[in-house]
Design an enzyme around this catalytic site. Structure first.
Site, PDB file in Angstrom:
ATOM      1  N   THR A   1       0.860  -1.190   0.000  1.00  0.00           N
ATOM      2  CA  THR A   1       0.000   0.000   0.000  1.00  0.00           C
ATOM      3  C   THR A   1       0.890   1.232   0.000  1.00  0.00           C
ATOM      4  O   THR A   1       1.996   1.186   0.521  1.00  0.00           O
ATOM      5  CB  THR A   1      -0.859  -0.037   1.275  1.00  0.00           C
ATOM      6  OG1 THR A   1      -1.847  -1.020   1.098  1.00  0.00           O
ATOM      7  CG2 THR A   1      -1.511   1.291   1.587  1.00  0.00           C
TER       8      THR A   1
ATOM      9  N   ARG B   1     -14.741  -6.188   0.424  1.00  0.00           N
ATOM     10  CA  ARG B   1     -13.993  -5.986   1.682  1.00  0.00           C
ATOM     11  C   ARG B   1     -13.251  -4.648   1.631  1.00  0.00           C
ATOM     12  O   ARG B   1     -12.646  -4.305   0.630  1.00  0.00           O
ATOM     13  CB  ARG B   1     -13.013  -7.139   1.894  1.00  0.00           C
ATOM     14  CG  ARG B   1     -12.126  -6.994   3.152  1.00  0.00           C
ATOM     15  CD  ARG B   1     -10.818  -6.298   2.846  1.00  0.00           C
ATOM     16  NE  ARG B   1      -9.943  -6.190   3.999  1.00  0.00           N
ATOM     17  CZ  ARG B   1      -8.803  -5.499   4.003  1.00  0.00           C
ATOM     18  NH1 ARG B   1      -8.416  -4.863   2.917  1.00  0.00           N
ATOM     19  NH2 ARG B   1      -8.070  -5.440   5.067  1.00  0.00           N
TER      20      ARG B   1
ATOM     21  N   GLY C   1     -10.562  -2.096   3.791  1.00  0.00           N
ATOM     22  CA  GLY C   1      -9.667  -1.960   4.938  1.00  0.00           C
ATOM     23  C   GLY C   1      -9.682  -0.539   5.469  1.00  0.00           C
ATOM     24  O   GLY C   1     -10.650   0.212   5.315  1.00  0.00           O
ATOM     25  N   ASP C   2      -8.560  -0.161   6.064  1.00  0.00           N
ATOM     26  CA  ASP C   2      -8.425   1.164   6.681  1.00  0.00           C
ATOM     27  C   ASP C   2      -8.207   2.281   5.667  1.00  0.00           C
ATOM     28  O   ASP C   2      -8.489   3.459   5.937  1.00  0.00           O
ATOM     29  CB  ASP C   2      -7.215   1.151   7.619  1.00  0.00           C
ATOM     30  CG  ASP C   2      -5.956   0.749   6.845  1.00  0.00           C
ATOM     31  OD1 ASP C   2      -5.922  -0.389   6.323  1.00  0.00           O
ATOM     32  OD2 ASP C   2      -5.023   1.568   6.719  1.00  0.00           O
TER      33      ASP C   2
ATOM     34  N   THR D   1      -0.121   1.659   6.873  1.00  0.00           N
ATOM     35  CA  THR D   1      -0.168   0.482   6.022  1.00  0.00           C
ATOM     36  C   THR D   1      -0.149  -0.746   6.920  1.00  0.00           C
ATOM     37  O   THR D   1       0.291  -0.679   8.059  1.00  0.00           O
ATOM     38  CB  THR D   1       1.005   0.457   5.030  1.00  0.00           C
ATOM     39  OG1 THR D   1       0.918  -0.734   4.229  1.00  0.00           O
ATOM     40  CG2 THR D   1       2.353   0.480   5.729  1.00  0.00           C
ATOM     41  N   GLY D   2      -0.638  -1.864   6.385  1.00  0.00           N
ATOM     42  CA  GLY D   2      -0.626  -3.106   7.163  1.00  0.00           C
ATOM     43  C   GLY D   2      -1.999  -3.754   7.181  1.00  0.00           C
ATOM     44  O   GLY D   2      -2.840  -3.503   6.313  1.00  0.00           O
TER      45      GLY D   2
ATOM     46  N   GLY E   1      -5.503  -4.264   7.623  1.00  0.00           N
ATOM     47  CA  GLY E   1      -6.504  -3.210   7.667  1.00  0.00           C
ATOM     48  C   GLY E   1      -7.561  -3.342   8.748  1.00  0.00           C
ATOM     49  O   GLY E   1      -8.069  -2.329   9.236  1.00  0.00           O
TER      50      GLY E   1
HETATM   51  N1  ASP Z   1      -4.145  -1.606   4.909  1.00  0.00           N
HETATM   52  C1  ASP Z   1      -4.416  -2.211   3.639  1.00  0.00           C
HETATM   53  C2  ASP Z   1      -5.650  -3.022   3.734  1.00  0.00           C
HETATM   54  O1  ASP Z   1      -5.839  -3.718   4.727  1.00  0.00           O
HETATM   55  C3  ASP Z   1      -3.327  -3.073   3.146  1.00  0.00           C
HETATM   56  C4  ASP Z   1      -1.967  -2.502   3.377  1.00  0.00           C
HETATM   57  O2  ASP Z   1      -1.805  -1.430   3.885  1.00  0.00           O
HETATM   58  O3  ASP Z   1      -1.006  -3.134   3.046  1.00  0.00           O
HETATM   59  O4  ASP Z   1      -6.418  -3.023   2.805  1.00  0.00           O
END
Ligand code: ASP
Length: 311
Positions: free
Chosen positions: A177, A205, A207-208, A228-229, A231
């Site tokens: 991301t 779906r 995420g954040d 990032t990470g 979500g």
């Molecule tokens: N946060 C993002 C999600 O969960 C993915 C990411 O940041 O790598 O969609």
């Protein structure tokens, strides 16, 4: 608590936190460096922090090595479905899009929502809104990178019932991301984020990344952050806002470290966050093996690139 310094123009970007393999490290360094350069040029030319964030994120969305815009990961059904968001800390206004399939630059789609009276649009309704707003439509196939078809096959072989374990996001799964935070010469803070999400996610779906406070946040009185990470815990915690609030009382590095501690210990999350405090100082922290980060301000000759351990 450190004495606040006067605001200074600065920009920080990231292109994902995970176990970046050796052979992909150069491309990640390059992707974040290029984004910092083009975003910084906007600020040098007297442009706004909002434009700098957009331009930096667009450059990473167009980089097919990264999980945003072209080259995004695929849903279980094999589609690209993107989330993105952008916020201006002067007005505290934000705009986000979720699960959009046919725009080359989701950050421009988020910006169109930012400019409207809405904050978050998703799916089919968002597509109709974006058509009206004049955000160009592309063939969804053009966003797909063959590498991602292969990655999806592996993911579904590993866990045919429910795609990959999302807890793997940030470890063996490549989130990639992208995000950016900027402060311009008027002290205006902006932040934004863009992603294809997590490989093998079900359609719909979210995420954040499109949600202000969770994936990104900006407040001229405190600073701006982008995350990032994984979500789901990022959404539940509201990590971006938490990091910015911590920057009111701590220096930028400590604020991100404290926010990540809480994210890991209380929410079991993995990922990373970048932050600019309102004085332009940088913070970033991650609990994955690597995070690709680049930073630029008027005191540097060229962007600082960090967060990726040498082999
Ligand atoms: N946060 C993002 C999600 O969960 C993915 C990411 O940041 O790598 O969609």
């Amino acid at each position: 608590m450190d004495k606040p310094r006067p605001p200074r123009t600065a920009l920080v970007v990231h292109c994902g936190a995970w176990a970046i393999p050796s052979e992909e490290k150069a491309a990640h360094r390059q992707g974040s460096l290029r984004a910092a350069e083009v975003g910084w040029q906007v600020l040098l030319d007297g442009g706004s922090s909002l434009d700098a964030v957009r331009v930096a994120i667009r450059s990473m969305e167009d980089d097919r090595n990264l999980n945003a815009g072209s080259g995004s990961v695929l849903t279980r059904a094999g589609h690209v479905e993107c989330d993105a968001g952008i916020m201006l800390g002067t007005t505290l206004e934000a705009g986000g899009v979720a699960a959009i399939r046919n725009r080359k630059n989701p950050i421009d789609a988020a910006h169109a929502v930012f400019e409207s009276k809405y904050t978050l649009m998703h799916g089919q309704g968002a597509h109709a809104f974006l058509d009206q707003a004049g955000v160009p439509c592309v063939d969804p196939e053009s966003l797909i990178e063959p590498r991602e078809r292969a990655r999806l096959v592996t993911a579904l072989e590993r866990d045919p019932a429910d795609g990959l374990d999302f807890k793997e996001a940030g470890v063996s799964m490549p989130p990639d991301t992208v995000g950016a935070v900027a402060i311009d010469r008027f002290g205006r803070v902006a932040s934004g984020a863009s992603t294809g999400g997590i490989c093998g996610k079900p359609s719909g779906r979210m995420g954040d990344t499109p949600v202000p406070g969770a994936g990104y946040y900006a407040d001229d009185l405190a600073g701006g952050a982008a995350c990032t990470g994984w979500g789901e815990p990022l959404l539940r915690m509201g990590l971006a806002r938490r990091a910015v609030e911590l920057a009111r009382e701590h220096n930028a590095m400590d604020a991100t470290w404290l926010a990540m501690q809480e994210f890991e210990q209380r929410f079991g999350g993995r990922g990373g966050v970048i932050l600019l405090a309102r004085d332009g100082s940088i913070g970033y922290s991650f609990n994955t093996p690597s995070m690709s980060v680049a930073y630029m301000d008027g005191e540097l000759q060229m962007p600082y690139v960090g967060g990726i351990a040498a082999d």
